[in-house]
Motif scaffolding. Structure first.
Motif, mmCIF file in Angstrom:
data_model
loop_
_atom_site.group_PDB
_atom_site.id
_atom_site.type_symbol
_atom_site.label_atom_id
_atom_site.label_comp_id
_atom_site.label_asym_id
_atom_site.label_seq_id
_atom_site.Cartn_x
_atom_site.Cartn_y
_atom_site.Cartn_z
ATOM 1 N N LEU A 66 -4.708 -20.603 -19.204
ATOM 2 C CA LEU A 66 -5.526 -20.034 -18.104
ATOM 3 C C LEU A 66 -5.432 -19.984 -17.205
ATOM 4 N N LYS A 67 -5.549 -21.890 -16.561
ATOM 5 C CA LYS A 67 -5.254 -22.164 -15.534
ATOM 6 C C LYS A 67 -4.290 -22.677 -14.479
ATOM 7 N N GLU A 68 -3.517 -22.781 -15.043
ATOM 8 C CA GLU A 68 -1.807 -23.422 -14.924
ATOM 9 C C GLU A 68 -0.690 -22.633 -15.599
ATOM 10 N N PRO A 69 -0.537 -21.565 -15.384
ATOM 11 C CA PRO A 69 0.243 -20.567 -16.157
ATOM 12 C C PRO A 69 1.781 -20.547 -16.610
ATOM 13 N N GLU A 70 1.934 -21.201 -14.974
ATOM 14 C CA GLU A 70 3.303 -21.086 -14.943
ATOM 15 C C GLU A 70 4.027 -23.372 -15.526
ATOM 16 N N GLU A 71 2.800 -23.513 -15.107
ATOM 17 C CA GLU A 71 3.593 -24.904 -15.433
ATOM 18 C C GLU A 71 3.580 -25.136 -17.463
ATOM 19 N N ALA A 72 2.272 -24.541 -18.055
ATOM 20 C CA ALA A 72 1.491 -24.456 -19.354
ATOM 21 C C ALA A 72 3.295 -23.194 -20.167
ATOM 22 N N LYS A 73 3.757 -22.595 -19.234
ATOM 23 C CA LYS A 73 4.779 -21.529 -20.033
ATOM 24 C C LYS A 73 6.279 -22.197 -19.998
ATOM 25 N N ARG A 74 5.457 -23.082 -18.916
ATOM 26 C CA ARG A 74 7.562 -24.131 -18.615
ATOM 27 C C ARG A 74 7.543 -24.209 -20.373
ATOM 28 N N HIS A 75 6.797 -24.875 -21.641
ATOM 29 C CA HIS A 75 6.641 -25.740 -22.325
ATOM 30 C C HIS A 75 6.992 -24.694 -23.874
ATOM 31 N N ILE A 76 6.825 -23.783 -23.785
ATOM 32 C CA ILE A 76 7.437 -22.501 -24.440
ATOM 33 C C ILE A 76 8.346 -21.317 -24.892
ATOM 34 N N GLY A 77 8.703 -21.344 -25.482
ATOM 35 C CA GLY A 77 9.486 -20.133 -26.201
ATOM 36 C C GLY A 77 8.636 -19.549 -26.896
ATOM 37 N N TYR A 78 8.512 -17.578 -26.804
ATOM 38 C CA TYR A 78 8.330 -16.664 -27.229
ATOM 39 C C TYR A 78 9.095 -16.123 -27.834
ATOM 40 N N LEU A 79 9.099 -15.633 -29.348
ATOM 41 C CA LEU A 79 9.614 -14.268 -29.618
ATOM 42 C C LEU A 79 7.965 -13.457 -30.995
ATOM 43 N N PRO A 80 8.331 -12.733 -30.015
ATOM 44 C CA PRO A 80 7.412 -11.917 -30.751
ATOM 45 C C PRO A 80 7.351 -10.527 -31.576
ATOM 46 N N GLU A 81 6.727 -10.226 -31.829
ATOM 47 C CA GLU A 81 7.188 -8.720 -33.224
ATOM 48 C C GLU A 81 7.486 -8.479 -32.763
ATOM 49 N N GLN A 82 8.064 -7.420 -31.980
ATOM 50 C CA GLN A 82 8.730 -6.914 -30.919
ATOM 51 C C GLN A 82 9.831 -7.079 -30.358
ATOM 52 N N PRO A 83 11.403 -8.135 -30.155
ATOM 53 C CA PRO A 83 11.737 -8.764 -29.203
ATOM 54 C C PRO A 83 12.090 -7.749 -28.093
ATOM 55 N N PRO A 84 11.442 -8.292 -26.767
ATOM 56 C CA PRO A 84 11.495 -7.330 -25.516
ATOM 57 C C PRO A 84 13.246 -7.333 -25.211
ATOM 58 N N LEU A 85 14.046 -6.337 -25.477
ATOM 59 C CA LEU A 85 15.142 -6.508 -25.077
ATOM 60 C C LEU A 85 15.605 -4.844 -24.215
ATOM 61 N N TYR A 86 16.308 -5.477 -23.424
ATOM 62 C CA TYR A 86 16.480 -3.622 -23.028
ATOM 63 C C TYR A 86 18.167 -3.168 -23.599
ATOM 64 N N MET A 87 18.093 -2.543 -24.363
ATOM 65 C CA MET A 87 19.315 -1.949 -24.702
ATOM 66 C C MET A 87 20.287 -1.298 -24.287
ATOM 67 N N ASP A 88 19.925 -1.656 -23.050
ATOM 68 C CA ASP A 88 21.389 -0.380 -22.635
ATOM 69 C C ASP A 88 22.036 -2.327 -21.384
ATOM 70 N N MET A 89 21.588 -3.255 -21.943
ATOM 71 C CA MET A 89 22.864 -4.832 -20.902
ATOM 72 C C MET A 89 23.095 -5.314 -22.823
ATOM 73 N N THR A 90 24.746 -5.723 -22.067
ATOM 74 C CA THR A 90 25.175 -6.762 -23.261
ATOM 75 C C THR A 90 24.081 -7.633 -23.634
ATOM 76 N N VAL A 91 25.032 -7.982 -24.668
ATOM 77 C CA VAL A 91 23.791 -9.747 -25.514
ATOM 78 C C VAL A 91 24.017 -10.725 -23.672
ATOM 79 N N ARG A 92 25.186 -11.080 -22.981
ATOM 80 C CA ARG A 92 25.488 -11.893 -21.854
ATOM 81 C C ARG A 92 24.354 -11.440 -20.935
ATOM 82 N N GLU A 93 24.270 -9.795 -20.870
ATOM 83 C CA GLU A 93 23.736 -9.782 -19.438
ATOM 84 C C GLU A 93 22.275 -9.864 -19.306
#
Length: 335
Positions: A66-93
């Motif tokens: 909460l106090k150092e979000p940028e530093e803390a988030k560097r250590h985390i990878g997150y996959l929510p229940e609904q993946p945050p995908l952009y459907m009109d992009m290719t996988v590589r894009e």
């Protein structure tokens, strides 16, 4: 790696997370369990910085989310229940976009994306539009963005929801592969999946921690008794003689099976684990022990028992850091 301290989340008068305390250590796969409305997703969203807490702290590798979000988030990878995908992009894009958001330098970006694509096995679909992929492949793409940057901690919210059996097996294999170099936290409603892939389990109910331990210890602590099933190449009377002085045994039942093989059911005293002593007793006697396994309380039994009550059982009180009989708010739940 992660410390959750006295975590509380309220929505008006609604208590979603009720003073949670637990720690996540490196090198394990953690299963985060609870019924619908238990507070799992709310807790995960706070742990990853998507939501703020009403009270308490979440410390990620020494950084307050909460106090150092940028530093803390560097250590985390997150996959929510609904993946945050952009459907009109290719996988590589999409992965290039995600890599840029994560601050991965241009010199390393292409190499890291290719490495992640190989890891989650999506290299062959990198030029396809995400909207044209199957549910399983979309889940893999979401997992790829979580792994980009190779954070120490990977958090997965219901990673196998909506997948067919073949895709579920593939995701489990990916999780095991990830655990070789990452600490993995996953929530799931599929208890068989958690039992199969997780080293450690955290169970919450009505927003409160009910128990945390290995699957084996959870099953053992809740069960009044376990039964150790054995099969040995000897007679029933010899089995009884070998086990006569082994501590922790309540009863022994034997049945001759022919060909000098006898099956035995050994009922343990509550809280005892006699497997090692039984093995040593047969080894000392020079008698072949063909089978040694425990049958007793299952993870399903533990889950049902803990999530249908309002108080922490005495068997788990010490492990969960609470007093026996302490309970969750009856209105606590997940939004």
């Amino acid at each position: 790696m992660i410390e959750v301290r006295n975590l509380v989340k309220k929505y008006g008068d609604h208590l979603a997370v009720d003073h949670l305390d637990f720690k996540i250590e490196a090198g394990r796969i953690y299963g985060f369990l609870g019924p619908n409305g238990a507070g799992k997703s709310t807790t995960m969203n706070i742990m990853t910085g998507y939501l703020g807490a009403t009270e308490g702290e979440v410390i990620i590798n020494g950084h307050d989310i909460l106090k150092e979000p940028e530093e803390a988030k560097r250590h985390i990878g997150y996959l929510p229940e609904q993946p945050p995908l952009y459907m009109d992009m290719t996988v590589r894009e999409y992965l290039e976009f995600a890599a840029e958001l994560k601050g991965i330098g241009k010199k390393r970006r292409a190499e890291e994306i290719s490495e992640v694509e190989d890891l989650v096995k999506i290299k062959d679909v990198e030029k396809r539009l995400i909207k044209n992929l199957s549910k399983g492949y979309r889940q893999r793409v979401g997992l790829a963005q979580a792994v980009l940057g190779f954070p120490e901690i990977i958090i997965l919210d219901e990673p196998s929801v909506g997948l067919d059996p073949k895709q579920i097996i593939e995701i489990r294999e990916l999780i095991r592969k990830l655990s070789e170099n990452h600490t993995v936290i996953l929530s799931s409603h599929i208890l068989a999946e958690v039992r199969e892939v997780c080293d450690y389990i955290i169970i919450i109910s009505k927003g409160k921690l009910m128990a945390s331990d290995t699957p084996e210890n959870l099953e053992r602590m809740l069960g009044q008794h376990n039964v150790v099933e054995i099969e040995a190449k000897t007679s029933p009377s010899e089995i009884r003689r070998i086990l006569k002085n082994v501590p922790g045994i309540e009863t022994i039942e034997t049945q001759a099976e022919g060909d000098e093989v006898t099956k035995g059911s050994i009922r343990e005293k509550h809280g005892q684990d006699i497997r090692e002593n039984v093995f040593r007793a047969f080894a000392s006697a020079g008698t072949p022990l063909l089978t040694l396994k425990v049958s007793g309380t299952s993870l399903e039994d533990v889950f049902m028992e803990l999530t249908q009550r309002d108080t922490v059982p005495a068997a788990f009180a010490k492990k969960s850091g609470q007093k026996a009989g302490e309970g969750a708010d009856k209105d606590a739940g997940d939004l």
